[in-house]
Design an enzyme around this catalytic site. Sequence first.
Site, PDB file in Angstrom:
ATOM      1  N   SER A  11      -2.173   0.821  -2.782  1.00 25.73           N
ATOM      2  CA  SER A  11      -2.601  -0.572  -2.602  1.00 25.73           C
ATOM      3  C   SER A  11      -3.329  -1.040  -3.853  1.00 25.73           C
ATOM      4  CB  SER A  11      -3.464  -0.665  -1.342  1.00 25.73           C
ATOM      5  OG  SER A  11      -3.822  -1.976  -1.081  1.00 25.73           O
ATOM      6  N   HIS A  38       1.230  -2.496  -1.591  1.00 24.75           N
ATOM      7  CA  HIS A  38       0.832  -3.789  -1.021  1.00 24.75           C
ATOM      8  C   HIS A  38       0.886  -4.839  -2.118  1.00 24.75           C
ATOM      9  CE1 HIS A  38      -1.659  -1.525   2.213  1.00 24.75           C
ATOM     10  NE2 HIS A  38      -0.381  -1.588   2.523  1.00 24.75           N
ATOM     11  N   ASP A 131      -4.342   1.417   5.688  1.00 24.25           N
ATOM     12  CA  ASP A 131      -2.909   1.591   5.904  1.00 24.25           C
ATOM     13  C   ASP A 131      -2.501   2.943   5.297  1.00 24.25           C
ATOM     14  OD1 ASP A 131      -0.337   0.924   6.698  1.00 24.25           O
ATOM     15  OD2 ASP A 131       0.112  -0.200   4.874  1.00 24.25           O
TER      16      ASP A 131
END
Lengths: 189, 266
Positions: A11, A38, A131
Amino acid sequence: MRFEAIVVGVSSGGMNAMKVMFSHLPKDFKTPVIVVQHIGAHTDGHWIRLLNDKSNLTVKEADEKERIESGKVYIAPANYHLLIEKDKTFSLTIGERVNYSRPSIDVLFESAAEAYSNKLIGIILTGSNHDGTKGVKRVKECGGLTIIQNPETAESAYMPKSAIAASKPDHVLSLEAIAELLIELDKQI
Amino acid sequence: MEITPLLEAFFQKYSYDFRHYSEAHIRRRIINRMNVSGLESIDQMQSRLLTDEVFASEFLQDLSITVTEMFRDPGFYRSFREKVIPILKTYPFLKIWHAGCATGEEAYSVAILLQEEGLYDRTTIYATDFNQHGLSQAEEGIFPSKMMKDYTANYQLSGGKESFSDYYTSNYDSVIMNKSLKRNIVWANHNLVTDSVFAEVHVIFCRNVLIYFDNILQNKVQRLFHDSLINGGILCLGSKEGIRFTELFDRYTELDKKQRIFKKRY
């Protein structure tokens, strides 16, 4: 090959982390690598081309129904979840966000664990969201190998920390050490 | 965990056929439903589906994706305006099929676009979906106010010519779309998997539906679309969907490769 695929979740801070990791992987690296980073919903593929230029391997966006081939790095397209089917092809979906994310690392990892079971390596790198925590746990449950970036070396420590807390990973390493380990594993028959 | 027997049983009992959907996607949905409902095995899930019709209808909602937006992918609508509208202006009347319309956001978007281009009076939009719940919502034309900021941005990026807020009336947390936009939309239940051709149309919109289907089903639905389009008709797919991997790839020309707009060959 002992391992048939590598899934990577990353991310915030991901662009630099991937540049470091992929520039270390040699041209003859065989195991396919599948990445969820992401990224904003309207981002075009420019950063993927950039990453391709920095890497010895072919880095491309994953297409729906595309067959996963060795020697390639696949990146999830913006605003779609990326899943792996049992016949080792990709599916894309636009279902609800998972962990506020689409693409979501958990979605990729859970489907990959189902498709590859113990022939899978799951890697969590820098990021500021949880996540991937459930996904990496699932990889481990299915007998796969799990590697987490050492939070002390990560631009953003939250995601690796969260993944480590939820499941006992096989390795906690710096980016360079992860690349070295992958190269070693890639050579095993 | 083997999900095929469950899908087979569901089809036999309820005639909804998910056997040729993306397995990874359906599996995820099944596991989610099992978790939410506290079911411990796929067998438990299956027997509950077959004995409890309310539960079965909830499951059907799970399998229907209703994530959508107005003017989703503005670049697509901009291209449609520039490249497709001039073609459509040559027809005395227009039939448009919006396949898999979910809650109707994109059907309203197309109605707005056609109205601005002076074509809406001679158009019929058939907006279809297998999800009756979604269709009813679509027909009401009521959407959350909080989405309007994003939709307005999409509309402007798509080349919209008016003020987007002229197309709806606000009422606290929701907005209702203008009645005039609905006047030429026919909302109908149609299942791409099991139903057949119902009209000959000039344009088909089917965006982000085919990604959920396996190769066999994609080919089947692509044949259905090909049979439904007039020669020279336009097929609009989602931004990651193509016909390259289907049997019909040579029956179309690419009007806009990036935006996935195809024209049926004569």
